[in-house]
Design a protein around this motif. Structure first.
Motif, PDB file in Angstrom:
ATOM      1  N   ILE A  16       9.368   6.137   3.813  1.00 56.80           N
ATOM      2  CA  ILE A  16      10.016   5.867   5.102  1.00 56.80           C
ATOM      3  C   ILE A  16       9.297   4.737   5.830  1.00 56.80           C
ATOM      4  CG2 ILE A  16      10.522   6.843   7.377  1.00 56.80           C
ATOM      5  CD1 ILE A  16      10.939   9.532   5.953  1.00 56.80           C
ATOM      6  N   GLU A  17       7.970   4.733   5.767  1.00 56.51           N
ATOM      7  CA  GLU A  17       7.215   3.639   6.379  1.00 56.51           C
ATOM      8  C   GLU A  17       7.536   2.310   5.695  1.00 56.51           C
ATOM      9  OE1 GLU A  17       3.067   4.231   7.822  1.00 56.51           O
ATOM     10  OE2 GLU A  17       3.220   6.011   6.573  1.00 56.51           O
ATOM     11  N   GLY A  18       7.743   2.351   4.375  1.00 58.08           N
ATOM     12  CA  GLY A  18       8.121   1.143   3.668  1.00 58.08           C
ATOM     13  C   GLY A  18       9.457   0.598   4.146  1.00 58.08           C
ATOM     14  N   VAL A  19      10.403   1.502   4.414  1.00 61.42           N
ATOM     15  CA  VAL A  19      11.698   1.076   4.956  1.00 61.42           C
ATOM     16  C   VAL A  19      11.499   0.373   6.295  1.00 61.42           C
ATOM     17  CG1 VAL A  19      13.886   1.900   5.885  1.00 61.42           C
ATOM     18  CG2 VAL A  19      13.018   2.844   3.743  1.00 61.42           C
ATOM     19  N   SER A  20      10.655   0.942   7.153  1.00 59.29           N
ATOM     20  CA  SER A  20      10.383   0.321   8.453  1.00 59.29           C
ATOM     21  C   SER A  20       9.748  -1.050   8.285  1.00 59.29           C
ATOM     22  CB  SER A  20       9.460   1.222   9.279  1.00 59.29           C
ATOM     23  OG  SER A  20      10.091   2.434   9.590  1.00 59.29           O
ATOM     24  N   TRP A  44       0.823  -1.209   0.000  1.00 58.81           N
ATOM     25  CA  TRP A  44       0.000   0.000   0.000  1.00 58.81           C
ATOM     26  C   TRP A  44       0.859   1.261   0.000  1.00 58.81           C
ATOM     27  CZ3 TRP A  44      -3.854   2.522  -1.474  1.00 58.81           C
ATOM     28  CH2 TRP A  44      -4.171   3.760  -0.920  1.00 58.81           C
ATOM     29  N   HIS A  45       1.967   1.251   0.739  1.00 56.10           N
ATOM     30  CA  HIS A  45       2.820   2.435   0.791  1.00 56.10           C
ATOM     31  C   HIS A  45       3.407   2.768  -0.577  1.00 56.10           C
ATOM     32  CE1 HIS A  45       2.252   2.647   4.981  1.00 56.10           C
ATOM     33  NE2 HIS A  45       3.088   1.680   5.319  1.00 56.10           N
ATOM     34  N   LEU A  46       3.684   1.744  -1.377  1.00 51.67           N
ATOM     35  CA  LEU A  46       4.190   1.988  -2.726  1.00 51.67           C
ATOM     36  C   LEU A  46       3.137   2.691  -3.577  1.00 51.67           C
ATOM     37  CD1 LEU A  46       6.449   1.585  -4.801  1.00 51.67           C
ATOM     38  CD2 LEU A  46       5.434  -0.646  -5.352  1.00 51.67           C
ATOM     39  N   ILE A  47       1.891   2.217  -3.486  1.00 44.53           N
ATOM     40  CA  ILE A  47       0.789   2.867  -4.211  1.00 44.53           C
ATOM     41  C   ILE A  47       0.581   4.287  -3.694  1.00 44.53           C
ATOM     42  CG2 ILE A  47      -1.689   2.769  -4.675  1.00 44.53           C
ATOM     43  CD1 ILE A  47      -1.474  -0.296  -4.415  1.00 44.53           C
ATOM     44  N   GLU A  48       0.604   4.419  -2.381  1.00 40.03           N
ATOM     45  CA  GLU A  48       0.409   5.708  -1.730  1.00 40.03           C
ATOM     46  C   GLU A  48       1.477   6.709  -2.173  1.00 40.03           C
ATOM     47  OE1 GLU A  48      -1.069   6.273   2.730  1.00 40.03           O
ATOM     48  OE2 GLU A  48       1.089   5.912   2.618  1.00 40.03           O
ATOM     49  N   ALA A  58       1.647  17.772  -9.477  1.00 41.93           N
ATOM     50  CA  ALA A  58       0.629  18.408 -10.316  1.00 41.93           C
ATOM     51  C   ALA A  58       0.035  19.649  -9.647  1.00 41.93           C
ATOM     52  CB  ALA A  58      -0.480  17.404 -10.639  1.00 41.93           C
ATOM     53  N   ALA A  59      -0.176  19.583  -8.329  1.00 45.18           N
ATOM     54  CA  ALA A  59      -0.798  20.701  -7.614  1.00 45.18           C
ATOM     55  C   ALA A  59       0.218  21.650  -6.998  1.00 45.18           C
ATOM     56  CB  ALA A  59      -1.723  20.158  -6.516  1.00 45.18           C
ATOM     57  N   GLY A  60       1.503  21.288  -7.045  1.00 40.95           N
ATOM     58  CA  GLY A  60       2.511  22.103  -6.377  1.00 40.95           C
ATOM     59  C   GLY A  60       2.366  22.069  -4.868  1.00 40.95           C
ATOM     60  N   SER A  61       1.929  20.912  -4.323  1.00 40.47           N
ATOM     61  CA  SER A  61       1.669  20.777  -2.894  1.00 40.47           C
ATOM     62  C   SER A  61       2.847  20.113  -2.187  1.00 40.47           C
ATOM     63  CB  SER A  61       0.396  19.944  -2.665  1.00 40.47           C
ATOM     64  OG  SER A  61       0.243  19.629  -1.300  1.00 40.47           O
ATOM     65  N   ILE A  62       3.530  20.871  -1.333  1.00 37.90           N
ATOM     66  CA  ILE A  62       4.632  20.318  -0.547  1.00 37.90           C
ATOM     67  C   ILE A  62       4.105  19.280   0.437  1.00 37.90           C
ATOM     68  CG2 ILE A  62       6.401  20.891   1.165  1.00 37.90           C
ATOM     69  CD1 ILE A  62       6.715  23.578  -0.192  1.00 37.90           C
ATOM     70  N   ALA A  63       2.909  19.527   0.976  1.00 41.97           N
ATOM     71  CA  ALA A  63       2.326  18.589   1.941  1.00 41.97           C
ATOM     72  C   ALA A  63       2.103  17.222   1.310  1.00 41.97           C
ATOM     73  CB  ALA A  63       1.012  19.139   2.487  1.00 41.97           C
ATOM     74  N   LEU A  64       1.596  17.198   0.089  1.00 39.96           N
ATOM     75  CA  LEU A  64       1.355  15.918  -0.588  1.00 39.96           C
ATOM     76  C   LEU A  64       2.666  15.205  -0.912  1.00 39.96           C
ATOM     77  CD1 LEU A  64      -1.624  16.477  -3.052  1.00 39.96           C
ATOM     78  CD2 LEU A  64      -1.355  14.564  -1.462  1.00 39.96           C
ATOM     79  N   ILE A  65       3.661  15.962  -1.386  1.00 35.57           N
ATOM     80  CA  ILE A  65       4.955  15.352  -1.674  1.00 35.57           C
ATOM     81  C   ILE A  65       5.583  14.824  -0.377  1.00 35.57           C
ATOM     82  CG2 ILE A  65       7.303  15.802  -2.512  1.00 35.57           C
ATOM     83  CD1 ILE A  65       6.069  17.851  -4.447  1.00 35.57           C
ATOM     84  N   GLY A  66       5.439  15.582   0.706  1.00 34.42           N
ATOM     85  CA  GLY A  66       5.934  15.118   2.005  1.00 34.42           C
ATOM     86  C   GLY A  66       5.213  13.868   2.469  1.00 34.42           C
ATOM     87  N   PHE A  67       3.922  13.782   2.183  1.00 37.18           N
ATOM     88  CA  PHE A  67       3.152  12.589   2.531  1.00 37.18           C
ATOM     89  C   PHE A  67       3.669  11.377   1.766  1.00 37.18           C
ATOM     90  CE2 PHE A  67      -0.702   9.894   2.308  1.00 37.18           C
ATOM     91  CZ  PHE A  67      -0.970   9.798   3.668  1.00 37.18           C
ATOM     92  N   GLY A  68       4.046  11.604   0.482  1.00 42.68           N
ATOM     93  CA  GLY A  68       4.640  10.524  -0.294  1.00 42.68           C
ATOM     94  C   GLY A  68       5.972  10.084   0.273  1.00 42.68           C
ATOM     95  N   ALA A  69       6.782  11.052   0.737  1.00 40.10           N
ATOM     96  CA  ALA A  69       8.065  10.710   1.358  1.00 40.10           C
ATOM     97  C   ALA A  69       7.848   9.903   2.628  1.00 40.10           C
ATOM     98  CB  ALA A  69       8.848  11.980   1.665  1.00 40.10           C
ATOM     99  N   ASP A  70       6.821  10.253   3.381  1.00 41.79           N
ATOM    100  CA  ASP A  70       6.480   9.491   4.583  1.00 41.79           C
ATOM    101  C   ASP A  70       6.160   8.045   4.229  1.00 41.79           C
ATOM    102  OD1 ASP A  70       5.241   8.887   7.277  1.00 41.79           O
ATOM    103  OD2 ASP A  70       3.444   8.833   6.038  1.00 41.79           O
ATOM    104  N   ALA A  96       0.570  10.116  -4.149  1.00 41.82           N
ATOM    105  CA  ALA A  96       0.833  11.358  -3.424  1.00 41.82           C
ATOM    106  C   ALA A  96       1.844  12.239  -4.145  1.00 41.82           C
ATOM    107  CB  ALA A  96       1.316  11.046  -2.014  1.00 41.82           C
ATOM    108  N   VAL A  97       2.930  11.638  -4.611  1.00 39.19           N
ATOM    109  CA  VAL A  97       3.962  12.432  -5.293  1.00 39.19           C
ATOM    110  C   VAL A  97       3.439  12.956  -6.627  1.00 39.19           C
ATOM    111  CG1 VAL A  97       6.232  12.335  -6.389  1.00 39.19           C
ATOM    112  CG2 VAL A  97       5.886  11.302  -4.145  1.00 39.19           C
ATOM    113  N   GLY A  98       2.730  12.105  -7.376  1.00 35.93           N
ATOM    114  CA  GLY A  98       2.162  12.556  -8.651  1.00 35.93           C
ATOM    115  C   GLY A  98       1.183  13.705  -8.463  1.00 35.93           C
ATOM    116  N   ALA A  99       0.280  13.559  -7.491  1.00 42.36           N
ATOM    117  CA  ALA A  99      -0.699  14.615  -7.220  1.00 42.36           C
ATOM    118  C   ALA A  99      -0.024  15.856  -6.654  1.00 42.36           C
ATOM    119  CB  ALA A  99      -1.766  14.104  -6.251  1.00 42.36           C
ATOM    120  N   GLY A 100       1.010  15.639  -5.843  1.00 44.38           N
ATOM    121  CA  GLY A 100       1.717  16.773  -5.241  1.00 44.38           C
ATOM    122  C   GLY A 100       2.442  17.608  -6.278  1.00 44.38           C
TER     123      GLY A 100
END
Length: 219
Positions: free
Chosen positions: A68-72, A39-43, A53-65, A47-51
């Motif tokens: 990181i969860e995938g690493v854990s 799920w994190h891979l899909i997420e 497209a919208a110029g949203s740092i929050a969405l790109i940050g959510f994708g980075a999260d 998130a990064v694609g939408a971020g």
């Protein structure tokens, strides 16, 4: 004069799983980790694609999260594979790796949030991001509780800490949802970086607890 009676609360009986049950629980922990990683891979991709497209740092940050969860999650798979199944050293190392991922997550969110606030960055509306956050907010706690239950049965602080990271993902998705909706409906561009700063504080606290070896009870 009669002496007052003292009622003693019985201690909870500690149940130690048998070797067969422990093997089943370890297999369950690996399965839950793989489900979460899928799920994190899909997420991440959404998130990064939408971020972008919208110029949203929050969405790109959510994708980075999500990464990181995938690493854990891979740390948990590593912990319950091969010779590490009965290693206390591997358990502690896994816990420290997860703690480090908390710190990375907290630092990234904090830096990006401050940059967004200082720069006055106004992202565009992203209904895809809103849909993603609305789906993640109620589903991540279910995965977190399942992992936490297995972690407690295995007496594994690393597994419980990794479950707590899924709960942080849920909190972050709620903050993201509020921020994206506030931006879309009211023009409050600053709402999501402010909420994300709160999440960064929670992540930093849980990372410190995980490094010390404390079992997280937040999920």
């Amino acid at each position: 004069m009669a002496e007052p009676s003292i009622q003693l609360t019985p201690l909870r009986r500690l149940t130690v799983p048998s070797a067969r049950d422990r093997e089943r629980l370890q297999r369950r922990a690996r399965q839950l980790a793989w489900i979460g990683n899928g799920w994190h891979l899909i997420e991440f991709a959404i998130a990064v694609g939408a971020g972008i497209a919208a110029g949203s740092i929050a969405l790109i940050g959510f994708g980075a999260d999500s990464l990181i969860e995938g690493v854990s999650g891979f740390v948990i798979v590593w912990l319950y594979t091969g010779s590490r199944l009965k290693s206390d050293t591997a358990e502690r190392r896994a816990q420290q790796l997860i703690a480090a991922s908390y710190v990375v997550l907290a630092a990234y969110i904090a830096v990006e949030s401050v940059r967004a606030l200082v720069g006055g960055h106004h992202p565009g509306t992203s209904w895809v991001g809103i849909g993603l956050a609305a789906f993640t907010a109620p589903t991540m706690p279910l995965l977190a509780r399942a992992k936490r239950r297995v972690g407690h049965q295995l007496s594994s602080s690393a597994t419980v800490s990794e479950a707590a990271q899924n709960m942080i993902c849920a909190y972050l998705s709620i903050a993201l949802l509020v921020g994206l909706l506030a931006n879309a409906l009211a023009g409050w561009w600053w709402a999501d970086p402010v909420a994300a700063l709160v999440i960064a504080g929670v992540a930093a606290r849980e990372g410190r607890a995980s490094w010390r070896g404390d079992s997280c009870e937040c999920c």
